[in-house]
Design an enzyme around this catalytic site. Structure first.
Site, PDB file in Angstrom:
ATOM      1  N   HIS A 299       0.803  -1.221   0.000  1.00 51.02           N
ATOM      2  CA  HIS A 299       0.000   0.000   0.000  1.00 51.02           C
ATOM      3  C   HIS A 299       0.836   1.270   0.000  1.00 51.02           C
ATOM      4  CE1 HIS A 299      -3.260  -2.856   1.277  1.00 51.02           C
ATOM      5  NE2 HIS A 299      -3.619  -2.369   0.127  1.00 51.02           N
ATOM      6  N   ARG A 406     -13.071   1.294  -6.002  1.00 47.63           N
ATOM      7  CA  ARG A 406     -12.884   0.373  -4.869  1.00 47.63           C
ATOM      8  C   ARG A 406     -13.862   0.801  -3.768  1.00 47.63           C
ATOM      9  NH1 ARG A 406      -7.007   0.550  -6.567  1.00 47.63           N
ATOM     10  NH2 ARG A 406      -6.411  -1.616  -6.908  1.00 47.63           N
ATOM     11  N   ARG A 442     -17.175  -1.595  -8.252  1.00 49.55           N
ATOM     12  CA  ARG A 442     -16.894  -2.973  -7.841  1.00 49.55           C
ATOM     13  C   ARG A 442     -17.620  -3.224  -6.530  1.00 49.55           C
ATOM     14  NH1 ARG A 442     -10.831  -4.711  -6.557  1.00 49.55           N
ATOM     15  NH2 ARG A 442     -11.083  -3.370  -4.749  1.00 49.55           N
ATOM     16  N   GLU A 535      -9.468 -12.488 -11.527  1.00 52.47           N
ATOM     17  CA  GLU A 535      -8.348 -12.436 -10.586  1.00 52.47           C
ATOM     18  C   GLU A 535      -7.885 -13.837 -10.206  1.00 52.47           C
ATOM     19  OE1 GLU A 535      -8.885  -8.660  -7.927  1.00 52.47           O
ATOM     20  OE2 GLU A 535     -10.721  -9.823  -7.807  1.00 52.47           O
ATOM     21  N   ASN A 558      -3.201  -7.547 -10.059  1.00 49.67           N
ATOM     22  CA  ASN A 558      -2.536  -7.646  -8.749  1.00 49.67           C
ATOM     23  C   ASN A 558      -2.840  -9.002  -8.112  1.00 49.67           C
ATOM     24  OD1 ASN A 558      -2.100  -4.962  -9.308  1.00 49.67           O
ATOM     25  ND2 ASN A 558      -3.674  -4.221  -7.919  1.00 49.67           N
ATOM     26  N   ASP A 559      -4.125  -9.318  -8.044  1.00 51.26           N
ATOM     27  CA  ASP A 559      -4.484 -10.607  -7.448  1.00 51.26           C
ATOM     28  C   ASP A 559      -4.179 -11.764  -8.400  1.00 51.26           C
ATOM     29  OD1 ASP A 559      -5.342 -10.271  -4.786  1.00 51.26           O
ATOM     30  OD2 ASP A 559      -7.121  -9.224  -5.499  1.00 51.26           O
ATOM     31  N   ARG A 569       0.944 -10.862  -2.442  1.00 56.01           N
ATOM     32  CA  ARG A 569       1.267  -9.534  -2.967  1.00 56.01           C
ATOM     33  C   ARG A 569       1.874  -8.584  -1.953  1.00 56.01           C
ATOM     34  NH1 ARG A 569      -4.742  -7.296  -4.469  1.00 56.01           N
ATOM     35  NH2 ARG A 569      -3.839  -5.224  -4.430  1.00 56.01           N
ATOM     36  N   CYS A 604      -7.472  -3.580 -14.835  1.00 59.54           N
ATOM     37  CA  CYS A 604      -7.510  -2.514 -13.833  1.00 59.54           C
ATOM     38  C   CYS A 604      -6.497  -2.747 -12.723  1.00 59.54           C
ATOM     39  CB  CYS A 604      -8.912  -2.347 -13.247  1.00 59.54           C
ATOM     40  SG  CYS A 604      -9.471  -3.795 -12.347  1.00 59.54           S
TER      41      CYS A 604
HETATM   42  C1  PEP Z   1      -6.353  -6.387  -8.611  1.00 56.86           C
HETATM   43  O1  PEP Z   1      -6.373  -7.362  -7.861  1.00 56.86           O
HETATM   44  O2  PEP Z   1      -5.589  -6.281  -9.590  1.00 56.86           O
HETATM   45  C2  PEP Z   1      -7.259  -5.257  -8.349  1.00 56.86           C
HETATM   46  C3  PEP Z   1      -7.359  -4.259  -9.212  1.00 56.86           C
HETATM   47  O3  PEP Z   1      -7.951  -5.255  -7.178  1.00 56.86           O
HETATM   48  P1  PEP Z   1      -7.311  -4.826  -5.763  1.00 56.86           P
HETATM   49  O4  PEP Z   1      -5.909  -4.283  -6.033  1.00 56.86           O
HETATM   50  O5  PEP Z   1      -8.215  -3.808  -5.184  1.00 56.86           O
HETATM   51  O6  PEP Z   1      -7.292  -6.129  -5.044  1.00 56.86           O
HETATM   52 MG    MG Z   2      -8.011  -7.600  -6.443  1.00 61.35          MG
END
Ligand code: PEP
Ligand code: MG
Length: 669
Positions: A299, A406, A442, A535, A558-559, A569, A604
């Site tokens: 973060h 988000r 979302r 994801e 990301n996920d 992550r 995204c």
């Molecule tokens: C992701 O997982 O790529 C995503 C955009 O969602 P978050 O980062 O909020 O988990």
């Molecule tokens: Mg995610």
């Protein structure tokens, strides 16, 4: 450690039990704070003792004393209590221990000695050159001379503690809103220290002996910090920083001195930064960030990108010893960090920075125009939003849509779920700031790693593989129901896309779609669209099965990366493995584009913000990219340099042996 407060002498315990500490780093600050909070709830004197070493007993109401048990993972503790609610208190502590004090399976931050693999890692693009600066406060100057009478000193201390408590609550709420409840919990340990009965007893004794409020508070907190620093566990030793921070905070209010600032301007070097610290940095003073720890998807890095601050993370322990004033150069795009850079290096980086600036200016000038590839295909470039302020920034940056809202920011850091009305108002405000452009809302994406007090979940060993995302929404129908009600209201006023996070099976999607239909009474407006986030690797491979039921698929890289590469992550020790440009992840993106049929494919996740990756994503078939608001202009420029049809680029990247080779191909592209 000499404490003014005698060991508790309440009556003989009438209830006792044993439990084993399961938290990966033992009873460190956050779980200990949770235990203390629970123990203080009961009309009972609660004690803790380490069974094997015989350490203790210590009062469970005192964070400073609980920490001295140095109870690591696997430690056996005895909890005993006396008083009217003795049994309830013991039962509550044991139950809490069974849930790892609210940390069950939560990825604990690594101990400070962990050497990350693969660092330093690029975390936020941009170049910065300048002297090392640190986030420090001037040491408070304790008043010399005679103190006032104890009652006046005590009163002054109380009002300083109360101001410090208010400030911590504000920072905590902001961190919870902007980043996550889990991160915000670090402030709970600091809040518990403010009211620690042992600390207060020491302070009282010193005041009674004629000390000033400032000196009494300073010496009591110093004593706790020094004790923690001597504990054998390096993780607990490092938490002494929390004690010192609380000590300084109260002194600041007591003496009327200024908050911690970066003195001078330059590159901020730190072990890691809390989200609140990154959020609060003065961008005029801090030109860049180098963290010894951290990870590019952590973060602190996400916030640095959101704030446009160049950053390199996982740079290793050596940077911690850099003294203030040392000249440092960093490139947040490549991860390069140079200590005492030679004039040649400085020239090279300055040239690169100037070129980047020109590129950014050109990009901003063209940001409101659509992003069309050199072979004539329009790609939507959107912004990821986590607040109304983000929506304002996205509007200014020329975002075509909000590709990811988000919505958790509405739910975290509070005791009750937001009402339907509050949600409607917030979604309306987002739409307003974006000039009525499409919002991709979302549905609530939380789980064991981001728990909500009003939707308690049983403890899970692996919350990232547990009840989170759409799974939690389907389990907590009330929350999803209210959210869909709010969406149904706003979707009649402005273009809305709704998407579900962490979808794994077509059945889950069918169940969620049924609820949507009910919320709209079967009459969904023309402009309303429904999609899923991709994801989970299995979902990516099943795209063709999802496609007939959705208008779009948005890949959360990301996920998807953490699940595809089994690299959590937030864990810096595996940050080098969890690389979204790994050909394994890219093949999953390819599968999604291949199986999507008429449904639009978006990305995204953070990968969408990497201009180097854009030509590949576009050539793979991605037609919407959504990134932090500040990245929108540069992503649009990258789209304009891309080709929608580039089979050679796709083939070379998908058959590369690893992310380094992919990066080399992309940089030569
Ligand atoms: C992701 O997982 O790529 C995503 C955009 O969602 P978050 O980062 O909020 O988990
Ligand atoms: Mg995610």
């Amino acid at each position: 450690m000499t404490h003014a407060q005698p060991e508790p002498t309440a009556g003989e315990p009438t209830a006792a039990a044993e439990f084993v500490v399961t938290n990966p780093h033992g009873l460190h600050a956050r779980p200990a704070a949770r235990l203390v909070e629970e123990a203080r709830r009961y009309d009972a004197t609660v004690l803790l003792r380490e069974v094997d070493s015989g350490t203790g007993p210590v009062p469970a109401s005192s964070l400073s004393r609980v920490a001295t048990l140095a109870a690591g993972q696997g430690a056996r503790l005895e909890v005993s209590a006396s008083g009217p609610q003795a049994q309830q208190a013991v039962d509550a502590v044991v139950a809490l221990a069974g849930e790892s004090f609210g940390e069950a399976g939560v990825p604990a931050a690594p101990p400070p000695t962990v050497q990350p693999t693969g660092g330093p890692l690029p975390a936020s693009p941009g170049i910065a050159i300048g002297p090392v600066v640190k986030l420090e406060e001037a040491p408070p100057e304790l008043p010399e001379g005679a103190a006032g009478d104890p009652a006046t000193e005590r009163e002054q201390l109380e009002s300083a503690v109360s101001a410090a408590r208010d400030e911590l609550h504000r920072v905590r709420a902001r961190a919870a809103r902007e980043v996550g409840e889990q991160e915000a919990r670090i402030f709970d340990a600091q809040l518990a220290l403010l009211d620690d009965p042992d600390v207060r007893a020491d302070v009282d004794a010193a005041l009674g002996a004629g000390a000033s409020a400032a000196r009494a508070w300073d010496s009591a907190l110093r004593l706790v910090a020094e004790t923690w620093e001597r504990l054998p566990d390096p993780y607990l030793q490092a938490r002494a920083a929390d004690v010192r921070a609380v000590g300084r905070l109260v002194l600041r209010h007591l003496l009327g001195t200024a908050a911690a600032t970066v003195t001078g301007s330059g590159i901020l070097v730190a072990e890691d930064l809390t989200p609140a610290e990154v959020a609060g940095l003065d961008a005029a003073a801090v030109r860049g960030i180098v963290l010894a720890g951290g990870s590019p998807t952590g973060h602190a890095a996400i916030l640095a990108r959101a704030r446009g601050l160049p950053a390199v993370v996982a740079a290793g322990a050596a940077v911690r010893s850099l003294v203030a004033g040392t000249t440092l150069a960093l490139d947040g795009t490549t991860g390069e960090v140079e200590v005492h850079p030679s004039p040649d290096v400085v020239r090279r980086l300055e040239e690169r920075a100037a070129a980047e600036r020109t590129r950014a200016e050109t990009a901003l000038a063209a940001a409101r125009a659509p992003a069309v590839t050199s072979d004539g295909t329009e790609v939507l470039v959107g912004a990821n939003l986590g607040s109304v302020a983000d929506a304002t920034a996205a509007g200014a940056a020329g975002a075509d849509v909000a590709g990811l809202v988000r919505t958790e920011f509405l739910y975290l850091g509070r005791d009750e779920a937001p009402s339907v009305e509050e949600q409607v108002e917030t979604y309306r405000a987002l739409a307003r700031e974006l000039g009525g452009r499409r919002l991709t809302l979302r549905t609530l994406d939380v789980g064991g790693d981001k728990p909500l007090p009003y939707a308690p979940q049983p403890a899970e060993d692996n919350p990232f593989l547990g009840v989170r995302g759409l799974r939690l929404a389907l389990a907590e129908r009330r929350l999803l129901h209210d959210q869909l009600e709010a969406v149904a209201v706003v979707a009649r006023e402005t273009p809305i896309s709704l998407m579900f996070p962490m979808v794994s099976t077509v059945d889950e999607l069918a169940e969620a779609r049924e609820l949507v239909e009910k919320a709209f009474d079967g009459a969904e407006p023309e402009a309303f669209e429904v999609g899923i986030m991709v994801e989970v690797p299995a979902a990516a491979l099943k795209t063709a099965s999802f496609a007939p039921h959705v208008d779009f698929l948005s890949i959360g890289t990301n996920d998807l990366t953490q699940y595809a590469l089994a690299a959590e992550r937030g864990n810096p020790a595996v940050a080098g493995i969890g690389d979204a440009l790994d050909p394994g992840v890219l093949r999953l993106v390819h599968e999604v584009c291949h199986g999507a049929g008429d449904a639009l494919v978006a990305v995204c996740g953070e990968l969408a913000a990497d201009p180097a990756a854009v030509p590949l994503l576009v050539a793979l078939g991605v037609r919407e990219l959504s990134a932090a608001p500040g990245a929108v202009p540069v992503v649009k420029e990258a789209v304009r340099r891309s080709r929608a049809t580039d089979p050679d680029l796709v083939r070379r990247c998908l058959t590369a042996t690893g992310p380094a080779e992919v990066r080399a191909i992309l940089s030569g592209h």
